[in-house]
Design an enzyme around this catalytic site. Sequence first.
Site, PDB file in Angstrom:
ATOM      1  N   HIS A  30       0.841  -1.210   0.000  1.00 43.32           N
ATOM      2  CA  HIS A  30       0.000   0.000   0.000  1.00 43.32           C
ATOM      3  C   HIS A  30       0.876   1.260   0.000  1.00 43.32           C
ATOM      4  O   HIS A  30       0.702   2.159  -0.837  1.00 43.32           O
ATOM      5  CB  HIS A  30      -0.903  -0.027   1.236  1.00 43.32           C
ATOM      6  CG  HIS A  30      -1.779   1.167   1.393  1.00 43.32           C
ATOM      7  ND1 HIS A  30      -3.123   1.156   1.093  1.00 43.32           N
ATOM      8  CD2 HIS A  30      -1.512   2.433   1.837  1.00 43.32           C
ATOM      9  CE1 HIS A  30      -3.640   2.350   1.333  1.00 43.32           C
ATOM     10  NE2 HIS A  30      -2.680   3.144   1.794  1.00 43.32           N
ATOM     11  N   GLU A  31       1.819   1.302   0.925  1.00 43.99           N
ATOM     12  CA  GLU A  31       2.689   2.480   1.025  1.00 43.99           C
ATOM     13  C   GLU A  31       3.643   2.561  -0.167  1.00 43.99           C
ATOM     14  O   GLU A  31       3.996   3.653  -0.624  1.00 43.99           O
ATOM     15  CB  GLU A  31       3.476   2.437   2.335  1.00 43.99           C
ATOM     16  CG  GLU A  31       2.618   2.408   3.591  1.00 43.99           C
ATOM     17  CD  GLU A  31       1.729   3.639   3.738  1.00 43.99           C
ATOM     18  OE1 GLU A  31       1.990   4.665   3.066  1.00 43.99           O
ATOM     19  OE2 GLU A  31       0.760   3.568   4.515  1.00 43.99           O
TER      20      GLU A  31
END
Length: 372
Positions: A30-31
Site C-alpha cells: 500500500h505504502e
Amino acid sequence: MNVVQSIGAALTPQGLIWTVILFGIAVFLHELAHYALARAQGVSVRSFSIGMGPVLLKRQWKGTEWRVSALPLGGYVEIDGMAPEDDGQGRARQPTRGFAALPAWGKVAVLLAGPLMNLVLGIGLMTASFSAQGIPALDRARIEDVQAGSRAQTLGLQAGDVIVAIDGRDLPETRVVGGREAPGYEGVRDALAQPGPHTFTVERSGTPRDVRFDWQPSVGGERQRLGIRYGPDVQPAGIGTALSTALSTTAQAGPQVLRSFAALFGQFFTFDLSPDENVSGPIGTAEIVSRAAELGPWALVQIATLLNLSLAFFNLLPIPGLDGGRILLVLVGALRGRPLSFAQEQAINFAGFAFLMTLIAFVWLRDVARFF
C-alpha cells in the site's frame, strides 16, 4: 477457563507470526504504491517505514530514508509537501512544493495508488485461489466427510455426494439470516434444525437420488447430529473464468464491506461492545489467522485476500485522515478553484485523525470485551 487461557486457546505463535506477515505485506505494498506514484511525478519521499513507532534500523537510498520500526503492524511514507512546513520562526504553514504543487489529478493519483494496490492484490490472490482450487458453488453442498456409525452412514450418504436440493427446493446462492446474507449451502443446517420428514436430493457421479429420513434435532434434551461435514461444492476454473469471478465477487463484496463498516460506526456512536463477526479487531484477526494457518496455505491466501480488500475499501472511505478523506479535500479544492486554507485543512485533518484513533481504541476495547 480464564481470560488468558481463552485467548491462548484461540491464538497460536504461528498464527501471530502469519498475522504480522500478512498485514505487513498488505501495508508495505500500500505504502509502496504511494511512494511510486509520488516519485513518478518528481516528488521526493523523505522516509518510508515498515512498522510504526521508534525506528530500529534505517538506511538512506535513492533520496529516501528506509526504516524498520518497532511496532510490526502498520507503516507510512513521508511525501514531501504533504505535511505542514516550518516557516522559519517555529510556526507551521501551508506547504508550497512537492505534493502540494501537483495538479489535482496528480494528488488524487498519489492518494488513490495505495487502496488500488490492495484492491488489485486482493483480486489477484482471489484469482489464483479460484484457478488452483476451483470456484465455490454456494448453491450446492458437498459432503466432505461422513462419521463412522452415524445416522448419515446408515442413510447411505458418502463423502463426495453433493446435496443440490432439500425437501424438493433447490438451494439458493445466498439466503438472509438474521439480517445478513449467508451462503445457500448452509441451508443444510437450517433444515436439520427443523423436526419432521426431510428429503435430500443428492448427486453422486452426476446421478441424482433422493435420501428420505425422519429427523428430530434433539432427543431427551440431547442434540442429535446427522454425522456429516460439508462445505460448498467446487467447480474447476481456468484463469479467465477465475479472474471474471474474482472481479464479480469483489464488486458484490464492496457493498457488504461498507455495510459492515457502517454497522461498526453505529456501534461506536452507541458504545455497543457486542461482538460483530463482520469486523474483527487485532485479536480477532489473529485468531482467524491462527485457525487458517492450521488449515493450510490456501486458507491463508483467502485471509490475505479479505485483508487486502478490507484495507482498500476502508481507506477509500471519505474520512479525513484516510486516503478517501484526503481525496475528498483535493476534489473540494478543485471544484472551488482554490485549495482549502491551511487552517481549514488542519482542523479537518485533526478532527479526522482524532476520530480514527478513538475508533481504533473502540475496536481494541470491543475485541478484549469478548473474553469477559
